[in-house]
Design a protein around this motif. Structure first.
Motif, PDB file in Angstrom:
ATOM      1  N   ALA A  56       8.884  28.136  89.266  1.00  0.00           N
ATOM      2  CA  ALA A  56      10.165  27.831  88.803  1.00  0.00           C
ATOM      3  C   ALA A  56      11.168  28.871  88.496  1.00  0.00           C
ATOM      4  N   TYR A  57      10.868  30.048  88.246  1.00  0.00           N
ATOM      5  CA  TYR A  57      12.042  31.269  88.208  1.00  0.00           C
ATOM      6  C   TYR A  57      12.729  31.135  89.485  1.00  0.00           C
ATOM      7  N   PHE A  58      11.624  31.093  90.613  1.00  0.00           N
ATOM      8  CA  PHE A  58      12.150  31.188  91.999  1.00  0.00           C
ATOM      9  C   PHE A  58      13.052  30.258  92.333  1.00  0.00           C
ATOM     10  N   ILE A  59      12.688  29.031  92.019  1.00  0.00           N
ATOM     11  CA  ILE A  59      13.525  27.803  92.069  1.00  0.00           C
ATOM     12  C   ILE A  59      15.045  27.964  91.557  1.00  0.00           C
ATOM     13  N   GLN A  60      15.320  28.311  90.471  1.00  0.00           N
ATOM     14  CA  GLN A  60      16.246  28.658  89.706  1.00  0.00           C
ATOM     15  C   GLN A  60      17.201  29.708  90.539  1.00  0.00           C
ATOM     16  N   LEU A  61      16.360  30.673  90.724  1.00  0.00           N
ATOM     17  CA  LEU A  61      17.116  31.749  91.394  1.00  0.00           C
ATOM     18  C   LEU A  61      17.949  31.425  92.762  1.00  0.00           C
ATOM     19  N   LEU A  62      16.988  30.522  93.370  1.00  0.00           N
ATOM     20  CA  LEU A  62      17.197  30.194  94.773  1.00  0.00           C
ATOM     21  C   LEU A  62      18.604  29.440  94.853  1.00  0.00           C
ATOM     22  N   GLY A  63      18.556  28.276  93.660  1.00  0.00           N
ATOM     23  CA  GLY A  63      19.640  27.397  93.485  1.00  0.00           C
ATOM     24  C   GLY A  63      21.050  28.326  93.202  1.00  0.00           C
ATOM     25  N   ASP A  64      20.800  29.208  92.571  1.00  0.00           N
ATOM     26  CA  ASP A  64      21.804  30.217  92.157  1.00  0.00           C
ATOM     27  C   ASP A  64      22.526  30.744  93.347  1.00  0.00           C
ATOM     28  N   ALA A  65      21.639  31.287  94.239  1.00  0.00           N
ATOM     29  CA  ALA A  65      21.836  31.938  95.478  1.00  0.00           C
ATOM     30  C   ALA A  65      22.760  31.016  96.558  1.00  0.00           C
ATOM     31  N   LEU A  66      22.194  29.781  96.303  1.00  0.00           N
ATOM     32  CA  LEU A  66      22.675  28.715  97.058  1.00  0.00           C
ATOM     33  C   LEU A  66      24.158  28.609  96.748  1.00  0.00           C
ATOM     34  N   ARG A  67      24.289  28.402  95.512  1.00  0.00           N
ATOM     35  CA  ARG A  67      25.826  27.877  94.806  1.00  0.00           C
ATOM     36  C   ARG A  67      26.497  29.117  95.161  1.00  0.00           C
ATOM     37  N   ALA A  68      25.892  30.252  95.164  1.00  0.00           N
ATOM     38  CA  ALA A  68      27.192  31.420  95.412  1.00  0.00           C
ATOM     39  C   ALA A  68      27.183  31.678  96.737  1.00  0.00           C
ATOM     40  N   GLY A  69      26.621  30.877  97.745  1.00  0.00           N
ATOM     41  CA  GLY A  69      27.051  30.935  99.217  1.00  0.00           C
ATOM     42  C   GLY A  69      26.447  32.154  99.811  1.00  0.00           C
ATOM     43  N   GLN A  70      25.357  32.556  99.187  1.00  0.00           N
ATOM     44  CA  GLN A  70      24.556  33.948  99.769  1.00  0.00           C
ATOM     45  C   GLN A  70      23.859  33.287 101.357  1.00  0.00           C
ATOM     46  N   PHE A  71      23.450  32.118 101.196  1.00  0.00           N
ATOM     47  CA  PHE A  71      22.962  31.769 102.410  1.00  0.00           C
ATOM     48  C   PHE A  71      22.555  30.139 102.310  1.00  0.00           C
ATOM     49  N   GLN A  72      22.171  29.499 103.397  1.00  0.00           N
ATOM     50  CA  GLN A  72      21.788  28.118 103.171  1.00  0.00           C
ATOM     51  C   GLN A  72      20.354  27.777 103.693  1.00  0.00           C
ATOM     52  N   VAL A  73      19.777  27.253 102.813  1.00  0.00           N
ATOM     53  CA  VAL A  73      18.369  26.905 103.258  1.00  0.00           C
ATOM     54  C   VAL A  73      18.028  25.246 102.886  1.00  0.00           C
ATOM     55  N   GLN A  74      16.896  24.678 103.426  1.00  0.00           N
ATOM     56  CA  GLN A  74      16.411  23.434 103.230  1.00  0.00           C
ATOM     57  C   GLN A  74      14.941  23.698 102.643  1.00  0.00           C
ATOM     58  N   ALA A  75      14.603  22.634 101.859  1.00  0.00           N
ATOM     59  CA  ALA A  75      13.380  22.983 101.022  1.00  0.00           C
ATOM     60  C   ALA A  75      12.347  21.780 100.756  1.00  0.00           C
ATOM     61  N   THR A  76      11.148  21.772 100.733  1.00  0.00           N
ATOM     62  CA  THR A  76      10.099  20.593 100.144  1.00  0.00           C
ATOM     63  C   THR A  76       9.482  21.456  99.108  1.00  0.00           C
ATOM     64  N   ALA A  77       9.263  20.538  98.007  1.00  0.00           N
ATOM     65  CA  ALA A  77       8.441  20.823  96.900  1.00  0.00           C
ATOM     66  C   ALA A  77       7.041  20.334  96.848  1.00  0.00           C
ATOM     67  N   THR A  78       6.363  21.258  96.138  1.00  0.00           N
ATOM     68  CA  THR A  78       4.804  21.033  96.003  1.00  0.00           C
ATOM     69  C   THR A  78       4.421  20.210  95.013  1.00  0.00           C
ATOM     70  N   SER A  79       5.531  20.001  93.995  1.00  0.00           N
ATOM     71  CA  SER A  79       5.040  18.949  93.082  1.00  0.00           C
ATOM     72  C   SER A  79       6.304  18.073  92.502  1.00  0.00           C
ATOM     73  N   LEU A  80       5.984  17.079  91.863  1.00  0.00           N
ATOM     74  CA  LEU A  80       7.185  16.340  91.496  1.00  0.00           C
ATOM     75  C   LEU A  80       8.189  16.923  90.351  1.00  0.00           C
ATOM     76  N   ALA A  81       7.419  17.871  89.637  1.00  0.00           N
ATOM     77  CA  ALA A  81       8.362  18.550  88.618  1.00  0.00           C
ATOM     78  C   ALA A  81       9.148  19.822  89.494  1.00  0.00           C
ATOM     79  N   SER A  82       8.578  20.301  90.420  1.00  0.00           N
ATOM     80  CA  SER A  82       9.430  21.388  91.075  1.00  0.00           C
ATOM     81  C   SER A  82      10.413  20.634  91.974  1.00  0.00           C
ATOM     82  N   GLU A  83      10.266  19.332  92.626  1.00  0.00           N
ATOM     83  CA  GLU A  83      11.310  18.716  93.229  1.00  0.00           C
ATOM     84  C   GLU A  83      12.554  18.321  92.260  1.00  0.00           C
ATOM     85  N   VAL A  84      12.063  18.050  90.843  1.00  0.00           N
ATOM     86  CA  VAL A  84      13.312  17.593  89.944  1.00  0.00           C
ATOM     87  C   VAL A  84      14.058  18.754  89.686  1.00  0.00           C
TER      88      VAL A  84
END
Length: 249
Positions: free
Chosen positions: A40-68
């Motif tokens: 969850a910490y990684f997901i939050q940091l990845l979201g921060d990086a995307l919003r900051a324009g550091q890079f663009q990625v796509q993803a799939t989550a391993t659980s409904l909680a991680s997807e949310v």
């Protein structure tokens, strides 16, 4: 050390490991998102990086909680499809043993976690120092089990010495906990697993077990935080300081 102080130290280690893993993400990657508190910490940091324009990625989550969580921080998600391969999956673990053998599934997402791990070119584990163990087994081994088969699965696990218990829903006890697929979760208390590979074969032969929490031969590396130090563990190599890695080794 007080329990709250120890938990605070562990949480900081989880955050450091997650932040280090973010340095291995590259623009255009397809990323698998793990489950649990460290992921969850990684997901939050990845979201921060995307919003900051550091890079663009796509993803799939391993659980409904991680997807949310991923959707809430702006990570674009892709649905499973044939031919889908992940450049990198970042996930946590309940135990990390010799040769990067893992016990996973404490959060109940072991099936989807193993599906994405198997569909990934690189599985990177992130963890705090408490997860590194000389031998697997102190943490109960999770199983995902079809409800109809439960009595026979419990009998078979007991014969293997696993002392199985049906996991209860923490919010709805005494109701059993269910996986995202609606299956039961069983915790097996072996205490020690001197031969995880043999046990994995035995578990695979028991009808009704959808998946087990032994992840063997899947992880390529693990970032383990030990207080202020970050160490990378890899197969066939001595642990090294994580500062030396800017991308997948």
């Amino acid at each position: 050390m007080a329990s709250s102080e120890n938990q605070g130290r562990i949480d900081k280690e989880k955050q450091r490991a997650a932040a280090q893993a973010l340095r291995w993400v590259r623009d255009g990657m397809l990323v698998g998102l793990g489950s649990g508190s460290t992921a969850a910490y990684f997901i939050q940091l990845l979201g921060d990086a995307l919003r900051a324009g550091q890079f663009q990625v796509q993803a799939t989550a391993t659980s409904l909680a991680s997807e949310v969580l991923a959707r809430s921080v702006g990570i674009p998600l892709v649905e499973p499809r044939r031919g889908l391969r992940f450049d990198l999956t970042v996930d946590g673990a309940d135990e990390i043993g010799p040769q990067l053998a893992l016990i996973k599934g404490g959060g109940g997402a072991l099936l989807r976690e193993k599906v994405l791990a198997t569909a990934s070119d690189y599985l990177l584990i992130i963890a705090d120092s408490s997860k590194l163990v000389p031998q697997l087994g102190h943490f109960p081994l999770p199983l995902e089990v079809v409800p109809f088969a439960l009595p026979w699965v419990l009998d078979a696990i007991a014969q293997l010495g696993g002392d199985p218990t049906v996991r209860l829903d923490k919010k709805k006890a005494p109701q059993p906990a269910l996986s995202d697929q609606g299956n039961l979760l069983i915790d097996c208390h072996f205490k020690s697993l001197p031969d995880p590979a043999e046990l994995a074969l035995q578990l695979q032969a028991i009808p009704g077990i959808v998946e087990h929490g032994l992840f063997l031969g899947l992880a390529r590396a693990a970032i383990v935080a030990q207080d202020e130090k970050l160490v990378v563990h890899r197969l066939g190599a001595e642990p090294v300081d994580a500062a030396g890695f800017e991308e997948l080794p």
